[in-house]
Design a protein around this motif. Structure first.
Motif, short mmCIF file in Angstrom:
data_model
loop_
_atom_site.label_atom_id
_atom_site.label_comp_id
_atom_site.label_asym_id
_atom_site.label_seq_id
_atom_site.Cartn_x
_atom_site.Cartn_y
_atom_site.Cartn_z
N VAL A 52 0.86 -1.18 0.00
CA VAL A 52 0.00 0.00 0.00
C VAL A 52 0.90 1.24 0.00
O VAL A 52 1.67 1.45 0.93
CB VAL A 52 -0.93 0.01 1.22
CG1 VAL A 52 -1.81 1.26 1.20
CG2 VAL A 52 -1.79 -1.25 1.25
N VAL B 18 -0.22 4.68 -1.18
CA VAL B 18 -0.96 5.89 -0.83
C VAL B 18 -2.36 5.45 -0.42
O VAL B 18 -3.04 4.74 -1.16
CB VAL B 18 -1.05 6.87 -2.02
CG1 VAL B 18 -1.84 8.11 -1.62
CG2 VAL B 18 0.33 7.25 -2.52
N SER B 19 -2.81 5.85 0.75
CA SER B 19 -4.13 5.48 1.22
C SER B 19 -4.62 6.49 2.24
O SER B 19 -3.83 7.30 2.76
CB SER B 19 -4.12 4.08 1.84
OG SER B 19 -3.72 4.13 3.20
N SER C 223 -8.62 10.92 0.37
CA SER C 223 -9.74 10.04 0.67
C SER C 223 -10.46 9.55 -0.58
O SER C 223 -11.30 8.67 -0.49
CB SER C 223 -10.75 10.77 1.57
OG SER C 223 -11.26 11.93 0.92
N ALA D 12 -6.58 5.60 -3.82
CA ALA D 12 -5.46 4.93 -3.15
C ALA D 12 -4.60 4.29 -4.23
O ALA D 12 -5.07 4.02 -5.34
CB ALA D 12 -5.95 3.87 -2.17
N PRO E 227 -10.77 4.56 -2.47
CA PRO E 227 -9.87 3.52 -1.96
C PRO E 227 -10.59 2.20 -1.72
O PRO E 227 -11.65 2.16 -1.10
CB PRO E 227 -9.35 4.13 -0.65
CG PRO E 227 -9.44 5.60 -0.87
CD PRO E 227 -10.68 5.80 -1.69
N SER F 109 -6.51 -1.32 0.19
CA SER F 109 -5.65 -0.19 0.57
C SER F 109 -5.76 0.16 2.04
O SER F 109 -4.99 0.96 2.55
CB SER F 109 -6.02 1.04 -0.27
OG SER F 109 -7.32 1.49 0.06
N ARG F 110 -6.69 -0.47 2.74
CA ARG F 110 -6.85 -0.22 4.17
C ARG F 110 -6.01 -1.23 4.94
O ARG F 110 -6.51 -2.20 5.49
CB ARG F 110 -8.32 -0.31 4.57
CG ARG F 110 -9.17 0.83 4.05
CD ARG F 110 -8.79 2.16 4.68
NE ARG F 110 -8.81 2.10 6.14
CZ ARG F 110 -9.91 2.27 6.87
NH1 ARG F 110 -11.06 2.54 6.27
NH2 ARG F 110 -9.85 2.19 8.18
#
Length: 329
Positions: free
Chosen positions: A39, A41-42, A49, A52, A127, A131-132
């Motif tokens: 990951v 960019v998230s 927001s 991602a 996202p 991506s979390r």
């Protein structure tokens, strides 16, 4: 990972991000054969927001099982190796420079071919669950084994579309336009309207010949997500320089003055996703079309009328032409 914070006239901080090809937070996506995801960019690590960026590396023999997202659309760029995707039972080759759009509900299977790892950068809008990384135990916790599964469907026979779209454009299939000096090379419109079924972004690529550079410029409204797909060079953000190479991710906020330099001995090529779209219209209205088999024009003069058009109609910030002056980092 490098992050720069700049301020607009309203004092809202905006990030400029440079993430190396091998940087990011690892998550497991259920790939077979030892693939990894990073990951980059998230919303967990950055202020963004609405999108991602996740890198996927599939070593020899690895693959991602058929899967689809119900709520997310994805732009995918290949920057290394080769492989294939299977959509609706059809097999499509993927190699360095391939662009893909995976719409909502489109079931996709991805597999590596050959000896080199297949390396992809996946930009999801908004996202996606993968991506979390805060939802996944480090090194595990995929939808298949009980981890996060919001909006994800998987299965060996998944071919549901739910009216989603799939688009694939190979490296040499874009709509190409010659660029004037010092940007010797060309820009290709890869995925944009009218083919693209959405209007909030477009995707293009740019090739810079050795020694060439893009003029320092900015975009009044467009955010730019850049993936380097070939070669090495330098990105200049405001007055700071960063080396870049294949697989690096650069996020450029609106109004940030920037340019790219090819200081190497081979072409530098990178893909850009623009939110909202702008460059495709500018190229089609003011560009010099590069047609198959035709040589590069002897000279491509910069026309003050078309440069004014770039500023007034398409939101470019060009020093000496724009009424809006350079905004520092």
């Amino acid at each position: 990972m490098h992050m720069l914070t700049k301020k607009t006239s309203t004092e809202i901080p905006l990030e400029a991000v440079v993430v190396r090809a091998d940087e990011g937070s690892p998550v497991s996506l259920g790939s077979e054969g030892g693939g990894i995801a990073l990951v980059k960019v998230s919303p967990v690590s950055h202020q963004f927001s609405h999108f991602a960026v996740v890198g996927i590396d599939l070593p020899k023999g690895a693959y991602l099982r058929p899967h689809a997202y119900e709520l997310n659309e994805r732009m995918v760029l290949c920057f290394g190796g080769r492989g294939h995707v299977i959509v609706d039972g059809q097999k499509h080759p993927v190699s360095k420079g391939t662009f893909m759009f995976w719409g909502r509900g489109v079931g996709v299977e991805v597999a590596q071919d050959g000896d080199e790892p297949l390396r992809l950068s996946v930009i999801s809008f908004p996202p996606a669950p993968d991506s979390r990384f805060d939802l996944f135990p480090l090194g595990g916790g995929t939808p298949a084994d009980g981890g996060a599964s919001v909006g994800v469907r998987a299965g060996n026979n998944l071919v549901e579309r739910d009216n989603g779209h799939f688009i694939i454009v190979q490296d040499d299939e874009g709509e190409e336009y010659w660029q004037a000096a010092p940007s010797l090379g060309y820009v290709s419109i890869m995925i944009a309207a009218p083919v693209l079924p959405v209007t909030y972004f477009c995707a293009a690529s740019q090739l810079l010949e050795p020694g060439a550079n893009v003029r320092h410029h900015g975009h009044v409204a467009s955010e730019e997500i850049v993936i380097v797909t070939h070669g090495k060079g330098i990105v200049v953000l405001g007055d700071e320089q960063f080396p870049i190479a294949e697989g690096d991710v650069i996020v450029l906020p609106p109004t940030l003055m920037h340019h790219f330099i090819n200081n190497g001995t081979e072409p530098l090529k990178y893909g850009g996703v623009f939110l909202p779209p702008s460059v495709e219209g500018a190229l089609r209205e003011t560009g010099v079309r590069k047609l198959p088999g035709e040589p590069r024009p002897a000279s491509i003069p910069r026309n003050p009328t078309t440069e004014r058009l770039l500023v007034d109609k398409y939101g470019f910030i060009i020093p000496g032409i724009s009424d809006q002056r350079t905004v520092g980092v």
